[in-house]
Design a protein around this motif. Sequence first.
Motif, PDB file in Angstrom:
ATOM      1  N   ARG A   1       0.669  -1.106   0.273  1.00 30.49           N
ATOM      2  CA  ARG A   1      -0.279   0.048  -0.007  1.00 30.49           C
ATOM      3  C   ARG A   1       0.659   0.932  -0.044  1.00 30.49           C
ATOM      4  NH1 ARG A   1      -2.936   1.251   5.627  1.00 30.49           N
ATOM      5  NH2 ARG A   1      -4.130  -0.165   5.076  1.00 30.49           N
ATOM      6  N   GLN A   2       1.977   1.034   1.031  1.00 27.39           N
ATOM      7  CA  GLN A   2       3.300   2.274   1.196  1.00 27.39           C
ATOM      8  C   GLN A   2       3.812   2.492  -0.555  1.00 27.39           C
ATOM      9  OE1 GLN A   2       5.180   1.971   4.233  1.00 27.39           O
ATOM     10  NE2 GLN A   2       6.030   4.405   3.994  1.00 27.39           N
ATOM     11  N   HIS A   3       3.924   1.302  -0.562  1.00 24.39           N
ATOM     12  CA  HIS A   3       5.371   1.560  -1.947  1.00 24.39           C
ATOM     13  C   HIS A   3       4.797   1.544  -3.732  1.00 24.39           C
ATOM     14  CE1 HIS A   3       8.437   2.743   1.171  1.00 24.39           C
ATOM     15  NE2 HIS A   3       7.945   2.140   2.004  1.00 24.39           N
ATOM     16  N   PHE A   4       3.728   0.548  -3.161  1.00 22.36           N
ATOM     17  CA  PHE A   4       2.956   0.368  -4.880  1.00 22.36           C
ATOM     18  C   PHE A   4       1.773   0.413  -5.007  1.00 22.36           C
ATOM     19  CE2 PHE A   4       6.747  -2.056  -2.862  1.00 22.36           C
ATOM     20  CZ  PHE A   4       7.763  -2.479  -3.908  1.00 22.36           C
ATOM     21  N   GLN A   5       1.013   1.502  -4.417  1.00 18.60           N
ATOM     22  CA  GLN A   5       0.303   1.660  -5.008  1.00 18.60           C
ATOM     23  C   GLN A   5      -0.161   1.521  -5.842  1.00 18.60           C
ATOM     24  OE1 GLN A   5      -3.158   5.524  -3.083  1.00 18.60           O
ATOM     25  NE2 GLN A   5      -2.141   4.228  -1.893  1.00 18.60           N
ATOM     26  N   ASP A   6       0.889   2.578  -6.890  1.00 19.98           N
ATOM     27  CA  ASP A   6       0.033   3.520  -8.143  1.00 19.98           C
ATOM     28  C   ASP A   6       0.159   2.370  -9.248  1.00 19.98           C
ATOM     29  OD1 ASP A   6       3.045   2.603  -7.253  1.00 19.98           O
ATOM     30  OD2 ASP A   6       3.471   3.319  -9.334  1.00 19.98           O
ATOM     31  N   LEU A   7       0.705   0.599  -8.661  1.00 19.02           N
ATOM     32  CA  LEU A   7       1.078  -0.573  -9.316  1.00 19.02           C
ATOM     33  C   LEU A   7      -0.780  -0.913  -9.594  1.00 19.02           C
ATOM     34  CD1 LEU A   7       4.293  -2.201  -9.304  1.00 19.02           C
ATOM     35  CD2 LEU A   7       3.734  -0.348 -11.611  1.00 19.02           C
ATOM     36  N   LEU A   8      -1.095  -1.397  -7.873  1.00 21.90           N
ATOM     37  CA  LEU A   8      -2.119  -1.980  -7.387  1.00 21.90           C
ATOM     38  C   LEU A   8      -3.635  -1.473  -7.622  1.00 21.90           C
ATOM     39  CD1 LEU A   8      -1.287  -2.645  -3.494  1.00 21.90           C
ATOM     40  CD2 LEU A   8      -1.718  -4.426  -5.368  1.00 21.90           C
TER      41      LEU A   8
ATOM     42  N   LEU B   1       1.269 -10.358  -5.629  1.00 22.30           N
ATOM     43  CA  LEU B   1       1.810 -10.082  -3.959  1.00 22.30           C
ATOM     44  C   LEU B   1       0.398 -10.480  -3.259  1.00 22.30           C
ATOM     45  CD1 LEU B   1       4.068 -11.544  -1.880  1.00 22.30           C
ATOM     46  CD2 LEU B   1       4.677  -9.171  -2.367  1.00 22.30           C
ATOM     47  N   PHE B   2      -0.424  -9.608  -3.945  1.00 22.06           N
ATOM     48  CA  PHE B   2      -1.866  -8.607  -2.808  1.00 22.06           C
ATOM     49  C   PHE B   2      -2.486  -9.936  -2.296  1.00 22.06           C
ATOM     50  CE2 PHE B   2      -5.628  -6.672  -3.292  1.00 22.06           C
ATOM     51  CZ  PHE B   2      -5.485  -5.707  -1.885  1.00 22.06           C
ATOM     52  N   LEU B   3      -3.125 -10.344  -3.789  1.00 20.22           N
ATOM     53  CA  LEU B   3      -4.149 -11.457  -3.711  1.00 20.22           C
ATOM     54  C   LEU B   3      -4.024 -12.195  -2.672  1.00 20.22           C
ATOM     55  CD1 LEU B   3      -5.653 -11.339  -7.357  1.00 20.22           C
ATOM     56  CD2 LEU B   3      -6.209  -9.841  -5.099  1.00 20.22           C
ATOM     57  N   SER B   4      -2.592 -12.761  -3.004  1.00 16.92           N
ATOM     58  CA  SER B   4      -1.567 -13.684  -2.854  1.00 16.92           C
ATOM     59  C   SER B   4      -1.479 -13.091  -0.876  1.00 16.92           C
ATOM     60  CB  SER B   4      -0.328 -13.676  -3.288  1.00 16.92           C
ATOM     61  OG  SER B   4      -0.090 -14.562  -1.765  1.00 16.92           O
ATOM     62  N   CYS B   5      -1.254 -12.410  -0.884  1.00 15.30           N
ATOM     63  CA  CYS B   5      -1.864 -12.043   1.400  1.00 15.30           C
ATOM     64  C   CYS B   5      -3.168 -12.128   1.473  1.00 15.30           C
ATOM     65  CB  CYS B   5      -1.003 -10.631   0.524  1.00 15.30           C
ATOM     66  SG  CYS B   5       0.799 -10.746   0.488  1.00 15.30           S
ATOM     67  N   CYS B   6      -3.571 -11.029   0.143  1.00 19.52           N
ATOM     68  CA  CYS B   6      -5.535 -11.147   1.274  1.00 19.52           C
ATOM     69  C   CYS B   6      -5.574 -12.837   0.969  1.00 19.52           C
ATOM     70  CB  CYS B   6      -5.789 -10.220   0.030  1.00 19.52           C
ATOM     71  SG  CYS B   6      -5.544  -8.685   0.277  1.00 19.52           S
ATOM     72  N   ILE B   7      -5.618 -13.996   0.114  1.00 23.79           N
ATOM     73  CA  ILE B   7      -6.403 -14.736   0.283  1.00 23.79           C
ATOM     74  C   ILE B   7      -5.339 -15.603   1.305  1.00 23.79           C
ATOM     75  CG2 ILE B   7      -6.268 -16.713  -1.044  1.00 23.79           C
ATOM     76  CD1 ILE B   7      -6.791 -15.287  -3.351  1.00 23.79           C
TER      77      ILE B   7
ATOM     78  N   PHE C   1      -8.184  -7.055   7.878  1.00 24.45           N
ATOM     79  CA  PHE C   1      -7.413  -6.255   8.045  1.00 24.45           C
ATOM     80  C   PHE C   1      -7.589  -6.748   6.425  1.00 24.45           C
ATOM     81  CE2 PHE C   1      -3.405  -4.950   6.171  1.00 24.45           C
ATOM     82  CZ  PHE C   1      -3.811  -3.647   6.002  1.00 24.45           C
ATOM     83  N   GLY C   2      -6.853  -7.897   5.920  1.00 30.35           N
ATOM     84  CA  GLY C   2      -6.934  -8.279   4.309  1.00 30.35           C
ATOM     85  C   GLY C   2      -8.389  -8.589   3.658  1.00 30.35           C
ATOM     86  N   LEU C   3      -9.285  -8.863   4.538  1.00 28.09           N
ATOM     87  CA  LEU C   3     -10.520  -8.583   3.628  1.00 28.09           C
ATOM     88  C   LEU C   3     -11.058  -7.599   3.421  1.00 28.09           C
ATOM     89  CD1 LEU C   3     -12.736 -10.799   5.462  1.00 28.09           C
ATOM     90  CD2 LEU C   3     -11.507 -11.661   3.425  1.00 28.09           C
ATOM     91  N   SER C   4     -10.559  -6.058   4.329  1.00 27.53           N
ATOM     92  CA  SER C   4     -10.994  -5.067   3.627  1.00 27.53           C
ATOM     93  C   SER C   4     -10.402  -4.031   3.390  1.00 27.53           C
ATOM     94  CB  SER C   4     -10.459  -4.132   5.454  1.00 27.53           C
ATOM     95  OG  SER C   4      -9.539  -4.170   5.923  1.00 27.53           O
ATOM     96  N   GLU C   5      -8.768  -4.740   2.328  1.00 27.43           N
ATOM     97  CA  GLU C   5      -7.830  -4.557   1.712  1.00 27.43           C
ATOM     98  C   GLU C   5      -8.373  -4.953   0.609  1.00 27.43           C
ATOM     99  OE1 GLU C   5      -3.913  -2.615   1.832  1.00 27.43           O
ATOM    100  OE2 GLU C   5      -5.748  -2.685   3.510  1.00 27.43           O
ATOM    101  N   ILE C   6      -8.526  -6.062   0.068  1.00 23.35           N
ATOM    102  CA  ILE C   6      -9.335  -6.661  -0.916  1.00 23.35           C
ATOM    103  C   ILE C   6     -10.757  -5.940  -1.839  1.00 23.35           C
ATOM    104  CG2 ILE C   6     -10.380  -8.716  -0.444  1.00 23.35           C
ATOM    105  CD1 ILE C   6      -8.666 -10.202  -2.294  1.00 23.35           C
ATOM    106  N   SER C   7     -10.967  -5.138  -0.685  1.00 17.46           N
ATOM    107  CA  SER C   7     -12.712  -5.355  -0.939  1.00 17.46           C
ATOM    108  C   SER C   7     -11.620  -3.380  -1.585  1.00 17.46           C
ATOM    109  CB  SER C   7     -12.889  -4.558   1.273  1.00 17.46           C
ATOM    110  OG  SER C   7     -14.838  -4.546  -0.008  1.00 17.46           O
ATOM    111  N   ARG C   8     -11.637  -3.620  -0.744  1.00 17.05           N
ATOM    112  CA  ARG C   8     -11.166  -1.811  -1.290  1.00 17.05           C
ATOM    113  C   ARG C   8      -9.959  -1.214  -2.547  1.00 17.05           C
ATOM    114  NH1 ARG C   8      -9.906  -0.313   4.344  1.00 17.05           N
ATOM    115  NH2 ARG C   8      -8.064  -0.773   3.605  1.00 17.05           N
ATOM    116  N   TRP C   9      -9.443  -2.485  -2.984  1.00 20.48           N
ATOM    117  CA  TRP C   9      -8.778  -2.370  -4.139  1.00 20.48           C
ATOM    118  C   TRP C   9      -9.667  -3.588  -5.496  1.00 20.48           C
ATOM    119  CZ3 TRP C   9      -8.323  -7.396  -7.151  1.00 20.48           C
ATOM    120  CH2 TRP C   9      -7.500  -6.704  -8.338  1.00 20.48           C
TER     121      TRP C   9
END
Length: 556
Positions: free
Chosen positions: A237-244, A289-295, A331-339
């Motif tokens: 979220r802090q360093h790769f938000q532009d890519l996500l 990586l994002f989806l792997s962490c959230c799931i 935390f993971g669920l809220s992150e993937i929902s916002r994404w």
Amino acid sequence: MKFEIVWIQFLELVWIAVHTVLTYAYGALPSSVDSISCFRQGSICYSSVMKSLSDDNTISTTNIGSFMEVLQLRCLDINGHVVASLFRVLHTILKFLKHSDSELKSDFICLSINHILMVHWGSYYQLNVREFVNLGKDGASGLNNDSAQLGYLSSSLLQLLCSLVEQSDLEDINGQDMYAKLVDVVRKLATILQEQQDAPESLSQYLKHKILMIMVRLRPYIQKDCSYVVCWLKLLRQHFQDLLHGPILQHIARPENCLEGSPFFLSTVGMGETHYKSTQHLQRQAIYLFLSCCIGLAYTGNNVALQCSCKRDDRILGHRVQDCSDHCDCFGLSEISRWFQRCFIDTIFGSESSTDIVLCFLQLYMEEDDMLFSILLQLLDAPLISLKIDSLEIKCSELIGGKLFSSIFDPVHIFHLLLLLLHYDHLVFVDYLISKDVGVHCAQYLLRCLRLVNQCWHSFIDDSIYKAKIEKLNFKRQKTFNEANNISGSSIESPKLDSACDKKSKNKHQLFLNAKACLLSLKRTIEDLHKKGLFPYNPKPLLKSLARFEELCEQD
């Protein structure tokens, strides 16, 4: 092997040179040679050779002491290239050890990671930033001449670290614990991305690529402690938000043209193709990586909860986990929902359907076979998001993005669309299966998909079941959306996620009929190759699953 003790001593001297130069750059010299002993104490893993070296007082006090004295005299013009060159020496040694499959490789990895964990990061940052400032002061011409050297220190360290954490190296418990300790190192190295925002684009892309690759390779070793996984999500979220949050729906993939030319070519208008390809590569890495962490946070295998040091200590790796006071999975669920809301729902108003979303997402990964099957294997667990949300006492409206993600990325529907993107050409799957790079992952994906198809047969043969599920969820989302707009006094039309599906499909069974023909052709081809001894490994498990699929087709 004959001079192993001398070889280990040489590696120690290289690392002591690194620590000495960094300490000198920070403005202070080591007080005594005895301080070097701390480099060996408390190490996670030791070989008998390393222990014998540690016990040799003559080596510790004489040879190393003399070496440091000479080195300190030579450190009159300290710069990042000194340490960077030493990192490159170590990287070259490691490449040789891996190529020759040397037994010394494990000792090298253990020793190097232990020393990286002991790096004085304050001096490292000072040396790195000072190099950046000095190059900037040289003016435009100096910056152009030395732009390739900018960030040379960080690039060299990341290159070495990336090679050290390859997943095939240390699989024992000690090795896994040692890799987990690198989470804090990666967090500190990620701050370099902010310090060098004015660096050349090629360097910035390279640093991001290496950090993402290290995070991907460390992912299997940190999954037992969800606080580490939360740390990964925070770094993304802090360093790769532009890519996500970068555009994914740049064009709608169509069955008739999705394989014509490079997928990058369709969106390179006004920008360099090379730059676009590198950005897309980084985007694939970051999203995977994002989806792997959230799931992963939503999955608690065998009903055993993940370890959570957040509950024992509210300060994890130097940062507060404020969103994780009760359950890291929330935390993971809220992150993937916002994404999902930001990348898909909030940008789709009008014609795009749920099928278009998946097609575009898959096409993003079609250019890289290894990443394609990595994300496909990960998306097989997408239903876990919905199951986890249902098990929590949280209003569905708060996590509607996560529910929609779980339903739209339905594994059975994705399997259909993958076959469609490949034009139902079973020979493409044969090429994947016999590939040295992706063959294992492709076989895993096919086995899991066929098992899932057998369990969800009616969903596989009738695509309307999938569409009905999406429509039901979209109705809930639309109702919540309209209620929010009525309160604010505004009115915006809700996206019609499946407005295009009915127009595209002339027959609700057409996807099934095409998939059936492709998979049965695949079965016959694999059988023929296996009989002739031309298949590179034993395909019997896959043939057994395909035979079961054929039986179900005949019954239907």
